[in-house]
Design a protein around this motif. Structure first.
Motif, PDB file in Angstrom:
ATOM      1  N   GLY A   1      -7.662   4.229   5.020  1.00 36.80           N
ATOM      2  CA  GLY A   1      -6.861   3.312   4.213  1.00 36.80           C
ATOM      3  C   GLY A   1      -7.446   2.949   2.871  1.00 36.80           C
ATOM      4  O   GLY A   1      -6.851   2.193   2.106  1.00 36.80           O
ATOM      5  N   ILE A   2      -8.635   3.472   2.553  1.00 36.62           N
ATOM      6  CA  ILE A   2      -9.283   3.169   1.274  1.00 36.62           C
ATOM      7  C   ILE A   2      -8.865   4.212   0.237  1.00 36.62           C
ATOM      8  O   ILE A   2      -8.893   5.405   0.522  1.00 36.62           O
ATOM      9  N   PRO A   3      -8.486   3.808  -0.970  1.00 30.94           N
ATOM     10  CA  PRO A   3      -8.094   4.775  -2.003  1.00 30.94           C
ATOM     11  C   PRO A   3      -9.289   5.604  -2.478  1.00 30.94           C
ATOM     12  O   PRO A   3     -10.439   5.180  -2.363  1.00 30.94           O
ATOM     13  N   LYS A   4      -8.997   6.766  -3.038  1.00 37.24           N
ATOM     14  CA  LYS A   4     -10.034   7.663  -3.535  1.00 37.24           C
ATOM     15  C   LYS A   4      -9.856   7.830  -5.044  1.00 37.24           C
ATOM     16  O   LYS A   4      -8.724   7.884  -5.539  1.00 37.24           O
ATOM     17  N   VAL A   5     -10.963   7.909  -5.752  1.00 35.49           N
ATOM     18  CA  VAL A   5     -10.919   8.102  -7.200  1.00 35.49           C
ATOM     19  C   VAL A   5     -11.925   9.161  -7.616  1.00 35.49           C
ATOM     20  O   VAL A   5     -12.999   9.281  -7.029  1.00 35.49           O
ATOM     21  N   MET A   6     -11.538   9.932  -8.632  1.00 33.44           N
ATOM     22  CA  MET A   6     -12.410  10.992  -9.129  1.00 33.44           C
ATOM     23  C   MET A   6     -12.522  10.923 -10.648  1.00 33.44           C
ATOM     24  O   MET A   6     -11.521  10.756 -11.348  1.00 33.44           O
TER      25      MET A   6
ATOM     26  N   ALA B   1     -11.423  11.783 -17.639  1.00 32.21           N
ATOM     27  CA  ALA B   1     -10.216  11.278 -16.997  1.00 32.21           C
ATOM     28  C   ALA B   1     -10.551  10.767 -15.604  1.00 32.21           C
ATOM     29  O   ALA B   1     -11.537  11.186 -14.998  1.00 32.21           O
ATOM     30  N   VAL B   2      -9.723   9.843 -15.130  1.00 34.31           N
ATOM     31  CA  VAL B   2      -9.883   9.309 -13.777  1.00 34.31           C
ATOM     32  C   VAL B   2      -8.582   9.546 -13.013  1.00 34.31           C
ATOM     33  O   VAL B   2      -7.502   9.155 -13.464  1.00 34.31           O
ATOM     34  N   VAL B   3      -8.692  10.218 -11.877  1.00 32.71           N
ATOM     35  CA  VAL B   3      -7.546  10.506 -11.015  1.00 32.71           C
ATOM     36  C   VAL B   3      -7.756   9.784  -9.693  1.00 32.71           C
ATOM     37  O   VAL B   3      -8.888   9.723  -9.188  1.00 32.71           O
ATOM     38  N   GLY B   4      -6.680   9.222  -9.147  1.00 33.15           N
ATOM     39  CA  GLY B   4      -6.795   8.500  -7.889  1.00 33.15           C
ATOM     40  C   GLY B   4      -5.807   8.969  -6.851  1.00 33.15           C
ATOM     41  O   GLY B   4      -4.757   9.540  -7.174  1.00 33.15           O
ATOM     42  N   TRP B   5      -6.147   8.741  -5.592  1.00 35.68           N
ATOM     43  CA  TRP B   5      -5.255   9.059  -4.475  1.00 35.68           C
ATOM     44  C   TRP B   5      -5.102   7.809  -3.620  1.00 35.68           C
ATOM     45  O   TRP B   5      -6.101   7.226  -3.169  1.00 35.68           O
TER      46      TRP B   5
ATOM     47  N   LEU C   1      -9.305   0.339 -11.861  1.00 34.00           N
ATOM     48  CA  LEU C   1      -9.566   0.430 -10.425  1.00 34.00           C
ATOM     49  C   LEU C   1      -8.936  -0.736  -9.668  1.00 34.00           C
ATOM     50  O   LEU C   1      -8.363  -0.551  -8.591  1.00 34.00           O
ATOM     51  N   GLU C   2      -9.031  -1.916 -10.226  1.00 40.33           N
ATOM     52  CA  GLU C   2      -8.484  -3.083  -9.542  1.00 40.33           C
ATOM     53  C   GLU C   2      -6.957  -3.023  -9.462  1.00 40.33           C
ATOM     54  O   GLU C   2      -6.361  -3.425  -8.460  1.00 40.33           O
ATOM     55  N   ALA C   3      -6.330  -2.515 -10.517  1.00 39.94           N
ATOM     56  CA  ALA C   3      -4.867  -2.365 -10.498  1.00 39.94           C
ATOM     57  C   ALA C   3      -4.460  -1.310  -9.460  1.00 39.94           C
ATOM     58  O   ALA C   3      -3.468  -1.476  -8.739  1.00 39.94           O
ATOM     59  N   PHE C   4      -5.248  -0.237  -9.377  1.00 40.61           N
ATOM     60  CA  PHE C   4      -4.966   0.829  -8.410  1.00 40.61           C
ATOM     61  C   PHE C   4      -5.181   0.323  -6.985  1.00 40.61           C
ATOM     62  O   PHE C   4      -4.441   0.682  -6.070  1.00 40.61           O
ATOM     63  N   GLU C   5      -6.189  -0.511  -6.802  1.00 37.37           N
ATOM     64  CA  GLU C   5      -6.465  -1.084  -5.483  1.00 37.37           C
ATOM     65  C   GLU C   5      -5.308  -1.981  -5.028  1.00 37.37           C
ATOM     66  O   GLU C   5      -4.929  -1.957  -3.852  1.00 37.37           O
ATOM     67  N   LYS C   6      -4.752  -2.759  -5.951  1.00 40.56           N
ATOM     68  CA  LYS C   6      -3.607  -3.615  -5.614  1.00 40.56           C
ATOM     69  C   LYS C   6      -2.411  -2.775  -5.177  1.00 40.56           C
ATOM     70  O   LYS C   6      -1.712  -3.108  -4.217  1.00 40.56           O
ATOM     71  N   LYS C   7      -2.193  -1.674  -5.893  1.00 38.61           N
ATOM     72  CA  LYS C   7      -1.082  -0.794  -5.533  1.00 38.61           C
ATOM     73  C   LYS C   7      -1.296  -0.197  -4.151  1.00 38.61           C
ATOM     74  O   LYS C   7      -0.346  -0.078  -3.357  1.00 38.61           O
ATOM     75  N   ASN C   8      -2.538   0.163  -3.863  1.00 36.40           N
ATOM     76  CA  ASN C   8      -2.822   0.751  -2.550  1.00 36.40           C
ATOM     77  C   ASN C   8      -2.590  -0.256  -1.431  1.00 36.40           C
ATOM     78  O   ASN C   8      -2.123   0.107  -0.340  1.00 36.40           O
ATOM     79  N   LYS C   9      -2.911  -1.518  -1.673  1.00 39.25           N
ATOM     80  CA  LYS C   9      -2.694  -2.549  -0.665  1.00 39.25           C
ATOM     81  C   LYS C   9      -1.207  -2.715  -0.369  1.00 39.25           C
ATOM     82  O   LYS C   9      -0.813  -2.921   0.775  1.00 39.25           O
ATOM     83  N   LYS C  10      -0.386  -2.609  -1.420  1.00 36.68           N
ATOM     84  CA  LYS C  10       1.063  -2.702  -1.217  1.00 36.68           C
ATOM     85  C   LYS C  10       1.575  -1.517  -0.410  1.00 36.68           C
ATOM     86  O   LYS C  10       2.416  -1.666   0.474  1.00 36.68           O
ATOM     87  N   VAL C  11       1.045  -0.342  -0.748  1.00 41.60           N
ATOM     88  CA  VAL C  11       1.453   0.859  -0.012  1.00 41.60           C
ATOM     89  C   VAL C  11       1.038   0.751   1.451  1.00 41.60           C
ATOM     90  O   VAL C  11       1.799   1.075   2.359  1.00 41.60           O
ATOM     91  N   SER C  12      -0.191   0.291   1.678  1.00 43.86           N
ATOM     92  CA  SER C  12      -0.704   0.184   3.043  1.00 43.86           C
ATOM     93  C   SER C  12       0.086  -0.817   3.874  1.00 43.86           C
ATOM     94  O   SER C  12       0.285  -0.635   5.067  1.00 43.86           O
ATOM     95  N   SER C  13       0.520  -1.896   3.227  1.00 44.72           N
ATOM     96  CA  SER C  13       1.259  -2.922   3.967  1.00 44.72           C
ATOM     97  C   SER C  13       2.746  -2.619   4.064  1.00 44.72           C
ATOM     98  O   SER C  13       3.491  -3.321   4.734  1.00 44.72           O
ATOM     99  N   GLY C  14       3.191  -1.571   3.359  1.00 46.44           N
ATOM    100  CA  GLY C  14       4.595  -1.178   3.416  1.00 46.44           C
ATOM    101  C   GLY C  14       5.465  -1.871   2.397  1.00 46.44           C
ATOM    102  O   GLY C  14       6.670  -1.631   2.343  1.00 46.44           O
ATOM    103  N   LYS C  15       4.868  -2.716   1.521  1.00 47.56           N
ATOM    104  CA  LYS C  15       5.672  -3.462   0.548  1.00 47.56           C
ATOM    105  C   LYS C  15       6.219  -2.572  -0.554  1.00 47.56           C
ATOM    106  O   LYS C  15       7.215  -2.906  -1.184  1.00 47.56           O
ATOM    107  N   ALA C  16       5.548  -1.453  -0.776  1.00 49.70           N
ATOM    108  CA  ALA C  16       5.987  -0.589  -1.870  1.00 49.70           C
ATOM    109  C   ALA C  16       7.038   0.416  -1.427  1.00 49.70           C
ATOM    110  O   ALA C  16       7.506   1.227  -2.215  1.00 49.70           O
ATOM    111  N   GLN C  17       7.419   0.376  -0.155  1.00 47.75           N
ATOM    112  CA  GLN C  17       8.368   1.363   0.356  1.00 47.75           C
ATOM    113  C   GLN C  17       9.727   0.727   0.598  1.00 47.75           C
ATOM    114  O   GLN C  17       9.828  -0.389   1.088  1.00 47.75           O
ATOM    115  N   SER C  18      10.751   1.437   0.268  1.00 51.62           N
ATOM    116  CA  SER C  18      12.105   0.921   0.435  1.00 51.62           C
ATOM    117  C   SER C  18      12.559   1.007   1.881  1.00 51.62           C
ATOM    118  O   SER C  18      13.441   0.270   2.306  1.00 51.62           O
ATOM    119  N   GLU C  19      11.973   1.907   2.650  1.00 53.94           N
ATOM    120  CA  GLU C  19      12.339   2.071   4.051  1.00 53.94           C
ATOM    121  C   GLU C  19      11.097   2.092   4.918  1.00 53.94           C
ATOM    122  O   GLU C  19      10.033   2.500   4.476  1.00 53.94           O
TER     123      GLU C  19
END
Length: 578
Positions: free
Chosen positions: A335-340, A388-392, A421-439
């Motif tokens: 559940g932890i995001p990855k960055v390169m 450049a910084v890429v994240g997953w 990184l902090e903005a990306f971490e917030k997005k990942n938390k939403k994805v993990s909790s399902g808030k970013a998904q419509s279904e």
């Protein structure tokens, strides 16, 4: 006899006054070799240069020690804003004209020992000029005292001790005497390190107490450079100037602090720091296992070398990878995001090492050396300039956080990328909790004999099958397919009910269904831990996808299947589930 003694006293005091007046007239600007309008940074550099030249450990020539003390005294005046201002106005750092600031109608002189330090005091109207005569009804008196300073309790700024002075008169020692023939006692000195701390000239250096250590140092991911000392030790001021310079050059990557082991004995004992004859430097950093360590610097006390030592001990939580073999989906991050970081540096950049320490446990860090944006692997990542910084995200979705990163300095670079990184971490938390998904994410079913016809029967145009050989592979495929199933224009989440649509999705355990996989390929895809099979039951044809198992890449594969952009192959035989 009394008159003779008084005359001798007057002669001695006059001689000492002349000596001190001469010493006091030494211009600190000339001592350091700087102009009167020199900036603090210029003064600091000049101090370092002169200190190195005349340091007693390096320079054994006659007079080097006295010159070194003179350099330190000059720096103490010019590095303190208030003392420098007073010197410029009055010729004395204490803010009173003539070098002998007076009080109550008298004159006094103080040297190098702080409060209670060595000096002269002449009381009464007329000062020392009238001290030998009577008249006027008032008694005339004088006194002077010598502070301990850095040379021990019996040392003075004249190069000889109190014992020597008293032996001139009585052949005895000053020890145990409060006064002798009108000569006052002597007081102790104060630490230059403490006085500089109070004046604010060493503001960058944090005083480390047990409370500060627990709140600001432990488990914060930041590297620290510590100075441990005792107030009585010599050289503290020089050590502080070195770590200030190192801290300035590594702003954002390093913090600096001082530990007074006399005031904080329990903290020093906890850290295993034992006071010695001279101040000591330690780097507090983190090993690759995440454990904090304390490493002592024991080489030559030069800012450049101390800086290199600190850089060597910066965190190393970022894994160096080769894009030719790197598979981001093969690493489970729970559940932890990855960055390169993609840069042209041969080694992991300092910025990335610092960030890997600050955000250890919150991100999985990678870095790679790249040079050509036209490289297919770089283009696949969506990067058009370096660094450049890429994240997953934890769901496998890739995002380019920033390309062509430009920064002014190390500190601003750390701050700038930290925000990303902090903005990306917030997005990942939403994805993990399902808030970013419509279904809501639905379950992808495992193929079995009972549901095979409804999921991959001849009435289903395309069946997407995720084949796995490990629990991690199963988890990854389930995560990817459950999301892809909701993004395609016309597709069906297989539920075993027989409802039909364009595409269905399912999983198969490759280890248990080897004969099923051999229907597609004789090798049974044994070299792949996970793969996707697009199967057209009615036509008896299939296509496979074995590359990066991300939601983005899987969706591209399914889209290509629907659009007819994928080459299909005839199955060896009709697949059957056991």
């Amino acid at each position: 006899m009394v008159r003779t003694g008084l005359v001798v006293s007057v002669v001695l005091v006059s001689t000492l006054l002349l000596l001190n007046a001469e010493a006091k007239s030494v211009d600190p600007y000339k001592v350091l070799g700087v102009s009167r309008d020199a900036k603090p940074r210029e003064i600091q550099k000049a101090f370092h240069k002169q200190s190195l030249k005349y340091h007693p450990d390096k320079n054994k020539n006659k007079g080097a020690q006295e010159k070194f003390a003179e350099i330190n005294n000059a720096y103490e005046i010019l590095s303190d804003e208030e003392k420098r201002k007073n010197y410029d106005l009055y010729g004395d750092e204490k803010g009173q004209p003539g070098g002998f600031p007076g009080g109550n109608g008298g004159y006094s002189y103080s040297s190098g020992g702080g409060q209670g330090g060595g000096g002269f005091n002449f009381g009464g109207p007329g000062g020392w000029q009238n001290m030998g005569g009577g008249g006027g009804g008032g008694s005339k008196s004088f006194s002077f005292s010598f502070g301990g300073g850095g040379g021990g309790p019996s040392a003075s700024s004249f190069g000889f001790g109190m014992d020597d002075i008293f032996s001139m008169f009585s052949g005895g020692s000053s020890k145990g005497s409060d006064q002798f023939g009108g000569f006052g006692g002597f007081g102790g000195g104060s630490s230059k390190a403490e006085s500089r701390s109070k004046s604010g000239s060493a503001a960058a250096i944090k005083t480390i107490t047990s409370q500060v250590y627990k709140k600001e140092v432990v488990d914060q991911g930041m590297t620290w450079l510590f100075l441990s000392y005792l107030p009585s030790q010599r050289g503290t001021q020089y050590h502080e100037s070195i770590i200030e310079e190192v801290a300035e050059s590594l702003q954002g990557a390093l913090k600096v602090g001082r530990m007074n082991c006399e005031a904080e004995p329990s903290l020093c004992k906890q850290l295993g720091v034992v006071p010695r004859r001279a101040p000591r430097l330690f780097v507090y950093s983190y090993t690759s296992s995440g454990k904090a360590t304390l490493a002592e610097y024991t080489e030559e006390l030069v800012a450049k070398k101390v800086k290199s030592f600190c850089q060597e001990h910066l965190p190393r939580f970022s894994k160096r990878v080769d894009l030719n073999t790197f598979d981001v989906s093969a690493v489970s991050s729970q559940g932890i995001p990855k960055v390169m970081l993609l840069s042209s540096k041969k080694d992991t950049p300092v910025i990335w090492r610092v960030l890997s320490g600050l955000y250890n446990g919150r991100f999985v860090f990678y870095n790679t050396e790249v040079h050509d944006t036209s490289d297919p692997k770089i283009q696949k990542l969506g990067v058009d300039s370096f660094p450049a910084v890429v994240g997953w995200l934890s769901n496998g979705e890739k995002q380019v956080l920033k390309t062509g990163i430009t920064v002014k300095n190390l500190k601003s670079a750390v701050q700038k990328i930290s925000k990303l990184l902090e903005a990306f971490e917030k997005k990942n938390k939403k994805v993990s909790s399902g808030k970013a998904q419509s279904e809501p994410v639905e379950k992808i079913h495992l193929l079995s004999r009972t549901n095979f016809d409804s999921i991959c029967g001849e009435n289903v145009p395309v069946c997407i099958i995720g084949a796995f050989r490990s629990s991690q592979g199963k988890e990854k495929l389930h995560s990817v397919l459950s999301r892809v199933s909701q993004k395609s224009l016309s597709r069906r989440q297989a539920s075993g009910t027989g409802s039909q649509d364009t595409v269905s999705y399912s999983l198969v355990d490759a280890a248990k269904q080897s004969s099923f996989l051999s229907s597609f390929d004789k090798s049974e895809f044994k070299t792949s831990d996970k793969l996707l099979i697009a199967y057209k039951p009615k036509r008896g044809k299939f296509a496979t996808f074995k590359e990066d198992m991300t939601m983005e890449e899987a969706e591209k594969f399914v889209a290509a299947v629907l659009n007819g952009d994928i080459q299909f192959t005839k199955t060896r035989q009709k697949p059957q589930i056991k």
